[in-house]
Design a protein around this motif. Structure first.
Motif, mmCIF file in Angstrom:
data_model
loop_
_atom_site.group_PDB
_atom_site.id
_atom_site.type_symbol
_atom_site.label_atom_id
_atom_site.label_comp_id
_atom_site.label_asym_id
_atom_site.label_seq_id
_atom_site.Cartn_x
_atom_site.Cartn_y
_atom_site.Cartn_z
ATOM 1 N N TYR A 1 0.863 -1.193 0.000
ATOM 2 C CA TYR A 1 0.000 0.000 0.000
ATOM 3 C C TYR A 1 0.891 1.232 0.000
ATOM 4 C CZ TYR A 1 -3.351 3.516 1.700
ATOM 5 O OH TYR A 1 -4.138 4.641 1.834
ATOM 6 N N THR A 2 0.662 2.128 -0.957
ATOM 7 C CA THR A 2 1.465 3.360 -0.992
ATOM 8 C C THR A 2 0.622 4.575 -0.598
ATOM 9 O OG1 THR A 2 2.738 2.449 -2.835
ATOM 10 C CG2 THR A 2 2.956 4.799 -2.435
ATOM 11 N N PRO A 3 1.050 5.295 0.429
ATOM 12 C CA PRO A 3 0.367 6.557 0.755
ATOM 13 C C PRO A 3 0.939 7.696 -0.096
ATOM 14 C CG PRO A 3 1.576 5.632 2.670
ATOM 15 C CD PRO A 3 2.076 4.953 1.447
ATOM 16 N N PHE A 4 0.200 8.762 -0.234
ATOM 17 C CA PHE A 4 0.743 10.024 -0.736
ATOM 18 C C PHE A 4 0.977 10.924 0.479
ATOM 19 C CE2 PHE A 4 -2.013 9.437 -4.718
ATOM 20 C CZ PHE A 4 -0.941 9.139 -5.540
ATOM 21 N N ALA A 5 2.034 11.742 0.435
ATOM 22 C CA ALA A 5 2.245 12.747 1.492
ATOM 23 C C ALA A 5 1.925 14.113 0.895
ATOM 24 C CB ALA A 5 3.679 12.700 1.986
ATOM 25 N N PHE A 6 1.087 14.882 1.579
ATOM 26 C CA PHE A 6 0.748 16.222 1.097
ATOM 27 C C PHE A 6 1.808 17.196 1.621
ATOM 28 C CE2 PHE A 6 -1.196 20.234 0.509
ATOM 29 C CZ PHE A 6 -2.125 20.095 -0.503
ATOM 30 N N LEU A 7 2.667 17.668 0.719
ATOM 31 C CA LEU A 7 3.825 18.470 1.136
ATOM 32 C C LEU A 7 3.712 19.934 0.724
ATOM 33 C CD1 LEU A 7 6.805 16.117 0.111
ATOM 34 C CD2 LEU A 7 5.552 16.195 2.288
ATOM 35 N N VAL A 8 4.179 20.812 1.626
ATOM 36 C CA VAL A 8 4.251 22.246 1.346
ATOM 37 C C VAL A 8 5.706 22.687 1.568
ATOM 38 C CG1 VAL A 8 3.365 24.536 1.964
ATOM 39 C CG2 VAL A 8 1.899 22.528 2.247
ATOM 40 N N SER A 9 6.156 23.604 0.741
ATOM 41 C CA SER A 9 7.500 24.163 0.915
ATOM 42 C C SER A 9 7.565 24.920 2.240
ATOM 43 C CB SER A 9 7.779 25.139 -0.242
ATOM 44 O OG SER A 9 8.831 26.018 0.114
ATOM 45 N N LYS A 10 8.581 24.617 3.063
ATOM 46 C CA LYS A 10 8.709 25.315 4.351
ATOM 47 C C LYS A 10 9.058 26.787 4.143
ATOM 48 C CE LYS A 10 10.648 24.920 8.985
ATOM 49 N NZ LYS A 10 11.243 26.257 9.085
ATOM 50 N N LYS A 11 9.848 27.068 3.120
ATOM 51 C CA LYS A 11 10.193 28.464 2.817
ATOM 52 C C LYS A 11 8.931 29.282 2.575
ATOM 53 C CE LYS A 11 14.877 28.518 1.143
ATOM 54 N NZ LYS A 11 15.756 28.455 -0.016
ATOM 55 N N PHE A 12 7.968 28.683 1.900
ATOM 56 C CA PHE A 12 6.686 29.343 1.630
ATOM 57 C C PHE A 12 5.838 29.385 2.900
ATOM 58 C CE2 PHE A 12 2.174 28.493 0.406
ATOM 59 C CZ PHE A 12 1.876 29.741 -0.111
ATOM 60 N N TRP A 13 5.731 28.251 3.566
ATOM 61 C CA TRP A 13 4.893 28.105 4.774
ATOM 62 C C TRP A 13 5.257 29.146 5.834
ATOM 63 C CZ3 TRP A 13 0.592 25.424 5.764
ATOM 64 C CH2 TRP A 13 0.249 25.112 7.081
ATOM 65 N N ASP A 14 6.553 29.368 6.003
ATOM 66 C CA ASP A 14 7.020 30.291 7.044
ATOM 67 C C ASP A 14 6.607 31.739 6.772
ATOM 68 O OD1 ASP A 14 8.061 28.183 8.417
ATOM 69 O OD2 ASP A 14 10.155 28.526 7.815
ATOM 70 N N GLN A 15 6.203 32.036 5.541
ATOM 71 C CA GLN A 15 5.756 33.408 5.233
ATOM 72 C C GLN A 15 4.273 33.598 5.538
ATOM 73 O OE1 GLN A 15 6.427 34.051 1.042
ATOM 74 N NE2 GLN A 15 8.471 33.121 1.151
ATOM 75 N N LEU A 16 3.560 32.499 5.806
ATOM 76 C CA LEU A 16 2.097 32.575 5.921
ATOM 77 C C LEU A 16 1.639 33.012 7.307
ATOM 78 C CD1 LEU A 16 1.083 29.231 4.125
ATOM 79 C CD2 LEU A 16 1.308 31.519 3.123
ATOM 80 N N SER A 17 0.491 33.688 7.338
ATOM 81 C CA SER A 17 -0.138 34.026 8.621
ATOM 82 C C SER A 17 -0.821 32.763 9.159
ATOM 83 C CB SER A 17 -1.202 35.107 8.407
ATOM 84 O OG SER A 17 -2.274 34.564 7.649
ATOM 85 N N ASP A 18 -1.185 32.784 10.434
ATOM 86 C CA ASP A 18 -1.864 31.622 11.022
ATOM 87 C C ASP A 18 -3.168 31.324 10.284
ATOM 88 O OD1 ASP A 18 0.161 31.380 12.797
ATOM 89 O OD2 ASP A 18 -0.923 32.267 14.498
ATOM 90 N N GLU A 19 -3.831 32.382 9.865
ATOM 91 C CA GLU A 19 -5.102 32.197 9.161
ATOM 92 C C GLU A 19 -4.886 31.485 7.810
ATOM 93 O OE1 GLU A 19 -7.236 35.859 8.666
ATOM 94 O OE2 GLU A 19 -8.991 34.834 7.833
ATOM 95 N N GLU A 20 -3.849 31.904 7.128
ATOM 96 C CA GLU A 20 -3.539 31.266 5.839
ATOM 97 C C GLU A 20 -3.134 29.802 6.043
ATOM 98 O OE1 GLU A 20 -1.822 34.997 3.202
ATOM 99 O OE2 GLU A 20 -0.565 34.168 4.791
ATOM 100 N N LYS A 21 -2.324 29.568 7.080
ATOM 101 C CA LYS A 21 -1.894 28.187 7.364
ATOM 102 C C LYS A 21 -3.109 27.306 7.632
ATOM 103 C CE LYS A 21 2.690 29.177 9.209
ATOM 104 N NZ LYS A 21 3.471 29.475 10.392
#
Ligand code: KDG
Length: 339
Positions: free
Chosen positions: A239-259
């Protein structure tokens, strides 16, 4: 004069200048473009899941967060897109966990053949403490994991002969994902595995560079592997899962609401994707029959023989990935099975 005046008034009302208004809005949601790429096609449940993700994000952000989806490896294969996320050149990708073992080796525990008996077991482990523990290792590598989607149980196709028993694997050239557990497991069965990026698989099958490949039924249908692979064996070997990944460089720019918008959308779209994938499995089997693939089951006795042959590979990798983690997972599975 009048348009200028209007702009000035609007500017005051909005609490900022025209420039500030175009990038910042109340509630901490900025205008952003989010590039999301996958290797599979738009019609595959993963593609449909990504469309659902886009809809939710755009709706919840009032159109401020725009998601641009790229399917069919237009932005590259799983490994290339994952590297682009680390470098901040792409925002989202949803790869199989298997090619991620070079980044976080513990993902490899999900590559153990015959680990999960059904999707319910997979959901429990992936959405529980073990799945989370592994996602928590991503940030130190420049990645954020928002959860697991489903690729699913993999089945073998080939152009040589039906594979119904262990001996039938002998000498078959099989394309695998870039993952050493898969490579070593197929070697233990006497096959001749070659790692390859997904985007190259169809051509390799067509030109007979390899004899076979293994993927869930939805992929075999969506990528038209039936055109070049007459035999399908319902091995359900991993069984292969997919991992939903976000760039940390991008994530760190986001507000809590956006996250929160992205996090909630990844989970909601993931539920939709899993559901769709499970429905698609049976539909794809029917469609592949209609495409004249020669389909065979693999008996439980043969599965038991195959399992015994790959056990040393699992034991060896359990040491490498962490015996405590593997034990924790096996204990959870035992507990689920005893219920
Ligand atoms: O979008 C996911 C695909 O890129 C890939 O992970 C599919 O299972 C897959 C494979 O065989 O490479």
């Amino acid at each position: 004069l009048i348009p200028g005046l209007l702009a000035a008034v609007a500017g005051c009302g909005g609490g900022g200048s025209q420039t500030a208004q175009s990038t910042t809005t109340a509630g901490g949601i900025k205008e952003r473009v989010i590039k999301a790429g996958i290797g599979l096609n738009e019609d595959h449940p993963e593609g449909q899941g990504l469309k659902k993700f886009k809809e939710i994000v755009e709706q919840k952000s009032g159109g401020k967060l725009k998601v641009q989806n790229y399917y069919a490896a237009q932005l590259g294969d799983d490994q290339k897109m994952t590297e682009a996320l680390k470098g901040g050149l792409q925002e989202i990708t949803v790869p199989s966990t298997s090619p991620l073992v070079g980044t976080v080796k513990e993902f490899g525990i999900f590559d153990f053949p015959f680990l999960f008996n059904n999707e319910k077991e997979a959901d429990a482990v992936l959405d529980g403490p073990i799945g989370k523990k592994i996602l928590d290792k991503l940030p130190e590598h420049g990645l954020i994991g928002l959860g697991y989607w489903e690729n699913g149980f993999r089945n073998l196709t080939n152009s040589k002969h039906p594979v119904a028993k262990m001996e039938d694997f002998q000498g078959l050239k099989i394309r695998t994902m870039q993952n050493t557990v898969h490579l070593d497991a197929f070697k233990a069965l006497g096959a001749n595995p070659t790692p390859m990026a997904f985007s190259e698989v169809y051509n390799a099958l067509e030109s007979k560079t390899v004899d076979g490949q293994e993927n869930p039924l939805a992929t075999i249908e969506s990528n038209k592997f039936y055109e070049v692979q007459p035999y399908l064996s319902l091995t359900n070997h991993v069984y292969t899962p997919f991992a939903f990944l976000v760039s940390k460089k991008f994530w760190d720019q986001l507000s809590d609401e956006e996250k929160k918008i992205l996090q909630d959308a990844a989970v909601e779209a993931g539920k939709y994707e899993r559901q769709l994938n499970r429905e698609q499995n049976q539909k794809s089997l029917d469609n592949l029959k209609a495409k004249n693939m020669k389909i065979n089951e693999v008996s439980n006795e043969e599965k038991a023989r195959i399992q015994a042959a790959v056990k040393p590979v699992i034991d060896q990798y359990a040491k490498k990935f962490g015996e405590d983690l593997v034990k924790e997972m096996n204990d959870q599975l035992k507990q689920i099975r005893s219920q």
